[in-house]
Design a protein around this motif. Sequence first.
Motif, PDB file in Angstrom:
ATOM      1  N   MET A 115       3.012  -3.561  10.346  1.00 17.85           N
ATOM      2  CA  MET A 115       2.689  -2.134  10.370  1.00 17.85           C
ATOM      3  C   MET A 115       3.332  -1.435  11.562  1.00 17.85           C
ATOM      4  N   TRP A 116       3.443  -2.142  12.681  1.00 20.21           N
ATOM      5  CA  TRP A 116       4.140  -1.564  13.826  1.00 20.21           C
ATOM      6  C   TRP A 116       5.631  -1.428  13.535  1.00 20.21           C
ATOM      7  N   CYS A 117       6.213  -2.461  12.932  1.00 21.72           N
ATOM      8  CA  CYS A 117       7.657  -2.431  12.656  1.00 21.72           C
ATOM      9  C   CYS A 117       8.031  -1.316  11.689  1.00 21.72           C
ATOM     10  N   TRP A 118       7.233  -1.173  10.640  1.00 17.21           N
ATOM     11  CA  TRP A 118       7.605  -0.275   9.553  1.00 17.21           C
ATOM     12  C   TRP A 118       6.834   1.030   9.567  1.00 17.21           C
ATOM     13  N   ASN A 119       6.045   1.258  10.614  1.00 13.00           N
ATOM     14  CA  ASN A 119       5.310   2.511  10.771  1.00 13.00           C
ATOM     15  C   ASN A 119       4.482   2.828   9.524  1.00 13.00           C
ATOM     16  N   LEU A 120       3.727   1.842   9.062  1.00 17.24           N
ATOM     17  CA  LEU A 120       2.896   2.009   7.876  1.00 17.24           C
ATOM     18  C   LEU A 120       1.550   2.606   8.271  1.00 17.24           C
ATOM     19  N   LYS A 121       0.972   3.374   7.381  1.00 15.05           N
ATOM     20  CA  LYS A 121      -0.272   4.076   7.661  1.00 15.05           C
ATOM     21  C   LYS A 121      -1.470   3.202   7.322  1.00 15.05           C
ATOM     22  N   THR A 122      -2.554   3.435   8.050  1.00 10.99           N
ATOM     23  CA  THR A 122      -3.791   2.699   7.778  1.00 10.99           C
ATOM     24  C   THR A 122      -4.584   3.321   6.642  1.00 10.99           C
ATOM     25  N   ALA A 123      -4.255   4.564   6.253  1.00 15.05           N
ATOM     26  CA  ALA A 123      -5.051   5.244   5.234  1.00 15.05           C
ATOM     27  C   ALA A 123      -5.058   4.480   3.911  1.00 15.05           C
ATOM     28  N   ALA A 124      -3.932   3.848   3.571  1.00 12.07           N
ATOM     29  CA  ALA A 124      -3.883   3.094   2.315  1.00 12.07           C
ATOM     30  C   ALA A 124      -4.874   1.942   2.330  1.00 12.07           C
ATOM     31  N   PHE A 125      -4.972   1.248   3.474  1.00 16.83           N
ATOM     32  CA  PHE A 125      -5.958   0.179   3.580  1.00 16.83           C
ATOM     33  C   PHE A 125      -7.372   0.736   3.490  1.00 16.83           C
ATOM     34  N   ASP A 126      -7.598   1.905   4.084  1.00 12.99           N
ATOM     35  CA  ASP A 126      -8.935   2.485   4.056  1.00 12.99           C
ATOM     36  C   ASP A 126      -9.415   2.710   2.628  1.00 12.99           C
ATOM     37  N   VAL A 127      -8.522   3.202   1.778  1.00 13.71           N
ATOM     38  CA  VAL A 127      -8.902   3.452   0.383  1.00 13.71           C
ATOM     39  C   VAL A 127      -9.303   2.150  -0.309  1.00 13.71           C
ATOM     40  N   THR A 128      -8.461   1.121  -0.178  1.00 18.79           N
ATOM     41  CA  THR A 128      -8.739  -0.153  -0.839  1.00 18.79           C
ATOM     42  C   THR A 128      -9.977  -0.821  -0.255  1.00 18.79           C
ATOM     43  N   PHE A 129     -10.078  -0.868   1.069  1.00 16.82           N
ATOM     44  CA  PHE A 129     -11.212  -1.531   1.707  1.00 16.82           C
ATOM     45  C   PHE A 129     -12.529  -0.858   1.342  1.00 16.82           C
ATOM     46  N   THR A 130     -12.519   0.484   1.257  1.00 13.23           N
ATOM     47  CA  THR A 130     -13.740   1.194   0.878  1.00 13.23           C
ATOM     48  C   THR A 130     -14.153   0.830  -0.539  1.00 13.23           C
ATOM     49  N   ALA A 131     -13.186   0.763  -1.448  1.00 15.75           N
ATOM     50  CA  ALA A 131     -13.497   0.394  -2.833  1.00 15.75           C
ATOM     51  C   ALA A 131     -14.022  -1.034  -2.909  1.00 15.75           C
TER      52      ALA A 131
END
Length: 599
Positions: A102-118
């Motif tokens: 995630m640091w290398c590719w500047n990926l957002k945490t919001a996508a994980f938040d959606v999946t983890f919440t579900a």
Amino acid sequence: MFAADCAQAEIHDPQLKAAYKTCHDYLRSTSAEEFWCLQLMPPALRPAGWALLAAYSLADDLADTTEGDGSQRLREWREALDTDLRHGTSEDPVRQALVHTMWCWNLKTAAFDVTFTALEKDALRTAPAAATWQQWRTRSKDTNVPFMLQCLTMLRHAGLDIPLHLTRLDAYQRLSDGLFLTDSLTDLADDLDRGDITLPTEELHRFGVCETDLLQHRWTPAVQALISHLLNTARTWLDQPQLWTGLPPGPAVVLRTGCTLYRARLHAAEKAGPALLQHAARPTLAARLRITGPGRLLAATTWRLFPLPELRTAPPPTRPVLPAPRTASPELPQPPEPHADGVRPPALPAECMPRHVAIIMDGNGRWATARGLPRNDGHKAGGKALVDVVHGAAEIGLPHLTVYLLSTENLEKRPPQEIDKLLTFAREQLESRDFLRYDVRIRWAGLPDGLPSDFVDLLRTNQAATEDRTGLTLTFCLNYGGRSELTQAADSLASAARTGQLQGTRVSEHLLRSHLPLGDLPDVDLLWRTGGEQRISNFLPWHTAYAELLFTDKLWPDIDRRDLWKAMTQYSHRHRRYGAAPASQPVVPAQEARLGTSG
């Protein structure tokens, strides 16, 4: 091949390679079809794919566990990931590889938040079985789409932008549904063992299937008809050649081969017959090799002929050492003081609780003026309101509370006498050491410039005295400005670049956050402003990017903990989408008509 892929991705650190190897081996043993799809990507991107998919798969496994509280284990893993992302490394191998990716590719945490919440809702069994196809599709979207978007983002950062055609949105949704339905059918036995039915109940009723028959693994004619129909439905959703004919050659090979592998899973489920209710269905090794062999050869040739235009990878610029974990204070802190009326906090579901509430405490001066009192009396009354709200936050179990005491603009534009009085009230509260009696960790965000040096020392003394507390973290924003905070972070990054501390050429979101004065402060879930104004006034611009907004008319001195609990209750009814489109437009009650939205 593993070593060659790591070398292509510029992963040379032995500990980091071991972390990626953990992800590689975990996927190869648990998610064979998905693993071989990732092997069709360019070698430099494969390790990142392993880390992303391993994280999603592990989260799913944690949620599905029948040993202990799966939702609690998932929540702890998610919170640990937040901490690891701020520090740039982890002691857990899967999270270490994921943080690096995630640091290398500047990926957002919001996508994980959606999946983890579900997944958390599934683990708590608070999400009812999908009654309709629409509800089932919402679960499919929350589970599968975030991972796909992460992969598209990674390809874009590698120099290959894949446009999503608006005319094909329905086809994309059907593809996601086809993948999810294939998973549901081939893993049906495992779900039934846990007492879960992951198929839409409207289809069960349409074919006359009794839920008890499924849960007891009975292969009735109705069940057979239902399964046959769903297998054909999934095949239709996966068979959409128009989706890959319009893609660049490399991604087209990956998508086409992936869909073929998933159709092989459907064929295995069809061959299993009644055994599908007894154990998971997977294609044989020979069947998988017949697909992946030619697919890998074609992918290698295609990526060679049509390489990524600008493949850029680099290790994280810095990887700080993790600090020692905070431990509880040796002195047992007192419980928060109860409300004078004896009211108790509402019992909010754990998955609906905000982690971080930030408050703009507005209206002190107007409250005093309306009563014919000096403005200073309003600040004094506001201080008493804050004390009660802090006790209420600790009582309900809120992890983080951040309050806006004084902005840099206030310090410059308010009369000096008013500022002196406000600081006097704050000084009295800090000198009383009242909060030190409770499990409250005090932090300060702001600039020392313009504040009395002894007052700054007092702030830092309270911060140091409570740094081992593990309950409520109370952050005072005093002489604070959001733009100033971002400027500090940019200056810190520029200084690190000048002194050669930064490696690589790109600044990622996680890197910038690590240079914020309070970069380890979690994102704000709920931003609440009292006093009738509807603006955020340069308050926590980084941390409130996805905050739910709440504006109320009551002036701050009239506020107490019950208002905080009411605000948190309203938050618990929000549906946080992090930029995704809602399945259906929620009805906003009249009393919430002035609430902001998260977009």
